[in-house]
Design an enzyme around this catalytic site. Structure first.
Site, mmCIF file in Angstrom:
data_model
loop_
_atom_site.group_PDB
_atom_site.id
_atom_site.type_symbol
_atom_site.label_atom_id
_atom_site.label_comp_id
_atom_site.label_asym_id
_atom_site.label_seq_id
_atom_site.Cartn_x
_atom_site.Cartn_y
_atom_site.Cartn_z
ATOM 1 N N GLU A 113 0.823 -1.213 0.000
ATOM 2 C CA GLU A 113 0.000 0.000 0.000
ATOM 3 C C GLU A 113 0.853 1.257 0.000
ATOM 4 O O GLU A 113 1.939 1.271 0.563
ATOM 5 C CB GLU A 113 -0.847 0.041 1.280
ATOM 6 C CG GLU A 113 -1.792 -1.122 1.414
ATOM 7 C CD GLU A 113 -2.603 -1.052 2.700
ATOM 8 O OE1 GLU A 113 -3.236 -2.056 3.034
ATOM 9 O OE2 GLU A 113 -2.595 -0.004 3.364
ATOM 10 N N CYS A 153 -1.054 -2.564 14.954
ATOM 11 C CA CYS A 153 -0.835 -2.177 13.556
ATOM 12 C C CYS A 153 -1.315 -3.261 12.596
ATOM 13 O O CYS A 153 -0.997 -4.438 12.765
ATOM 14 C CB CYS A 153 0.655 -1.907 13.364
ATOM 15 S SG CYS A 153 1.164 -1.723 11.650
ATOM 16 N N SER A 191 10.637 6.736 9.246
ATOM 17 C CA SER A 191 10.035 6.468 10.552
ATOM 18 C C SER A 191 10.471 5.090 11.030
ATOM 19 O O SER A 191 10.461 4.130 10.264
ATOM 20 C CB SER A 191 8.514 6.525 10.403
ATOM 21 O OG SER A 191 7.889 6.092 11.589
ATOM 22 N N HIS A 200 5.457 5.841 21.246
ATOM 23 C CA HIS A 200 4.141 5.274 21.596
ATOM 24 C C HIS A 200 3.908 4.975 23.072
ATOM 25 O O HIS A 200 2.761 4.960 23.515
ATOM 26 C CB HIS A 200 3.816 4.030 20.771
ATOM 27 C CG HIS A 200 3.802 4.273 19.286
ATOM 28 N ND1 HIS A 200 3.592 5.523 18.736
ATOM 29 C CD2 HIS A 200 3.988 3.437 18.229
ATOM 30 C CE1 HIS A 200 3.647 5.435 17.413
ATOM 31 N NE2 HIS A 200 3.884 4.195 17.080
ATOM 32 N N CYS A 254 -1.565 2.238 7.964
ATOM 33 C CA CYS A 254 -0.730 1.409 7.096
ATOM 34 C C CYS A 254 -1.121 -0.059 7.172
ATOM 35 O O CYS A 254 -1.358 -0.605 8.235
ATOM 36 C CB CYS A 254 0.739 1.624 7.419
ATOM 37 S SG CYS A 254 1.370 0.713 8.812
HETATM 38 N N1 SAH Z 1 7.636 0.731 10.872
HETATM 39 C C1 SAH Z 1 7.815 2.110 11.006
HETATM 40 C C2 SAH Z 1 7.198 2.917 9.882
HETATM 41 C C3 SAH Z 1 5.863 2.462 9.397
HETATM 42 S S1 SAH Z 1 4.511 2.642 10.530
HETATM 43 C C4 SAH Z 1 7.316 2.580 12.363
HETATM 44 O O1 SAH Z 1 6.652 1.806 13.035
HETATM 45 O O2 SAH Z 1 7.617 3.705 12.734
HETATM 46 C C5 SAH Z 1 4.297 4.408 10.519
HETATM 47 C C6 SAH Z 1 3.563 4.951 11.728
HETATM 48 O O3 SAH Z 1 2.176 4.552 11.704
HETATM 49 C C7 SAH Z 1 4.144 4.432 13.040
HETATM 50 O O4 SAH Z 1 4.295 5.472 13.967
HETATM 51 C C8 SAH Z 1 3.082 3.455 13.464
HETATM 52 O O5 SAH Z 1 3.118 3.196 14.827
HETATM 53 C C9 SAH Z 1 1.820 4.132 12.993
HETATM 54 N N2 SAH Z 1 0.636 3.269 12.940
HETATM 55 C C10 SAH Z 1 0.560 1.958 12.678
HETATM 56 N N3 SAH Z 1 -0.712 1.511 12.761
HETATM 57 C C11 SAH Z 1 -1.475 2.585 13.102
HETATM 58 C C12 SAH Z 1 -2.872 2.779 13.354
HETATM 59 N N4 SAH Z 1 -3.735 1.788 13.242
HETATM 60 N N5 SAH Z 1 -3.295 4.019 13.691
HETATM 61 C C13 SAH Z 1 -2.427 5.052 13.776
HETATM 62 N N6 SAH Z 1 -1.106 4.936 13.544
HETATM 63 C C14 SAH Z 1 -0.619 3.711 13.211
HETATM 64 FE FE1 SF4 Z 2 5.216 -1.852 13.916
HETATM 65 FE FE2 SF4 Z 2 5.730 -0.017 12.012
HETATM 66 FE FE3 SF4 Z 2 5.936 -2.624 11.495
HETATM 67 FE FE4 SF4 Z 2 3.538 -1.580 11.884
HETATM 68 S S1 SF4 Z 2 4.917 -1.112 10.209
HETATM 69 S S2 SF4 Z 2 4.331 -3.523 12.727
HETATM 70 S S3 SF4 Z 2 3.998 -0.032 13.417
HETATM 71 S S4 SF4 Z 2 7.170 -1.478 12.943
#
Ligand code: SAH
Ligand code: SF4
Length: 344
Positions: free
Chosen positions: A97, A124, A195, A220, A333
């Site tokens: 995505e 997530c 990120s 977080h 995401c």
């Molecule tokens: N893996 C990296 C980058 C991708 S996720 C990371 O975790 O930082 C990007 C951001 O989206 C992260 O801060 C993650 O915690 C947040 N995120 C993931 N699922 C989410 C959700 N359902 N609602 C809001 N933010 C979310």
């Molecule tokens: Fe965690 Fe970022 Fe991976 Fe989602 S994309 S599982 S928030 S590390």
């Protein structure tokens, strides 16, 4: 084309690739520039439409260069918030995505670095999809090129889609360098943000990158017992803050802590007051994120968002608040891929 020999990234970053193309294909060097211009400037991906290319170059490029390794599977639009979510299919039939958000006329592209994610954060959708493989640097570049074709101009890039970029850093680095160092249409590194959820040596990798790319750290929760529960594979707080120390010592740039507000878990008084201490210690910017609820996952968005903002104001912490944009089109995401997989 089964196995193209070269990618656009190879052409941009490796002089030897250009030499090989010129020698093996008997291609004139300016043909390579014309080809890149069609792709980067005019967003034409069909060789037949590249009108100034000769037949020989077209044939050679079509047989030897990876062109459009991703196909658009679907596009969803949320008109009210000017958000677009694009589902792409890889050549080996995985779905990934990307999201394009519009703010004050500027387009921000949020792209993926992996198919699924091994970090398996509980809140997530991507973390619940499971992990399949890293995306290649070329697949990342093509996300950008497709986005550019869709919206004409991409102003900012955030590597915040599916996946943990520091677990695929070689490819992320090559992708960023191709964006920044291509001579056709260079992209400013200051408009790129990576990120991370916090993986080993992320600071060292950022220092090694040597470009003024921004860094966002998904904090977080300031407490290990909560972080372990929601982000089981991330560094613990002291390791995470050691990485921040190293980063601050070597890179003269403000860091951003991302902070998701999840009801009863990350929005408690103790959590927020500890968040304030950490943000103050690093003079960090805090990006509060409204939790985007995901079907099948039992976390809820916080009811204290306003109160928390008032508190941060009072404490003089610099912050922004990311509202649930794209909720109707499953903006968080991995949400679309997760739902397709869950229903299979
Ligand atoms: N893996 C990296 C980058 C991708 S996720 C990371 O975790 O930082 C990007 C951001 O989206 C992260 O801060 C993650 O915690 C947040 N995120 C993931 N699922 C989410 C959700 N359902 N609602 C809001 N933010 C979310
Ligand atoms: Fe965690 Fe970022 Fe991976 Fe989602 S994309 S599982 S928030 S590390």
């Amino acid at each position: 084309m089964v196995n193209p020999r070269y990618t656009l990234i190879d052409i941009i970053l490796d002089e030897q690739t250009r030499i090989n193309i010129i020698n093996q294909g008997k291609i004139k060097s300016f043909r390579i520039e014309q080809f890149l211009q069609w792709i980067f400037i005019h967003s034409y991906f069909d060789l037949n439409k590249m009108s100034n290319l000769d037949k020989l170059s077209k044939e050679f490029f079509s047989q030897n260069i990876e062109i459009l390794p991703l196909k658009i599977s679907s596009i969803l639009k949320e008109e009210e918030t000017d958000t677009m979510k694009i589902l792409l299919e890889t050549a080996d039939n995985f779905l990934i995505e990307m999201v394009i958000l519009k703010d004050d006329g500027r387009n921000t592209l949020c792209l993926s670095s992996q198919i699924g994610c091994p970090m398996a954060c509980k809140f997530c959708a991507t973390g619940n999809v499971g992990y399949s493989r890293n995306l290649s640097s070329s697949e990342m570049l093509w996300q950008f090129l497709i986005a550019q074709q869709l919206v004409k101009k991409v102003d900012n890039i955030v590597i915040m889609g599916m996946g943990e970029p520091f677990l695929n850093f070689n490819n992320v680095e090559r992708f960023i360098k191709a964006l920044v160092f291509n001579k056709i249409k260079p992209f400013s590194p200051r408009r790129i943000t990576i990120s991370t959820s916090g993986t080993k040596n992320f600071a060292k990798k950022m220092i090694g990158l040597g470009l003024p790319v921004k860094l966002s750290i998904s904090l977080h929760s300031p407490f290990d017992y909560i972080r372990k529960q929601i982000m089981p594979n991330s560094l613990n707080i002291s390791e995470l803050l050691n990485e921040c120390d190293l980063y601050i010592k070597n890179i003269d740039k403000r860091i951003t802590f991302e902070y998701i507000l999840i009801d009863g878990i990350t929005d408690t008084e103790q959590s927020i007051s500890e968040l304030v201490k950490i943000a103050r210690k690093y003079s960090a910017f805090v990006n509060l994120i409204s939790y985007n609820e995901v079907e099948g996952i039992n976390y809820k968005s916080s009811k204290k968002e306003k109160l928390i903002m008032i508190y941060l104001d009072k404490e003089n912490i610099k912050y922004s608040f990311r509202y649930k944009r794209g909720q109707k089109i499953k903006g968080a995401c991995g949400q679309l891929v997760w739902e397709r997989k869950k229903n299979q």
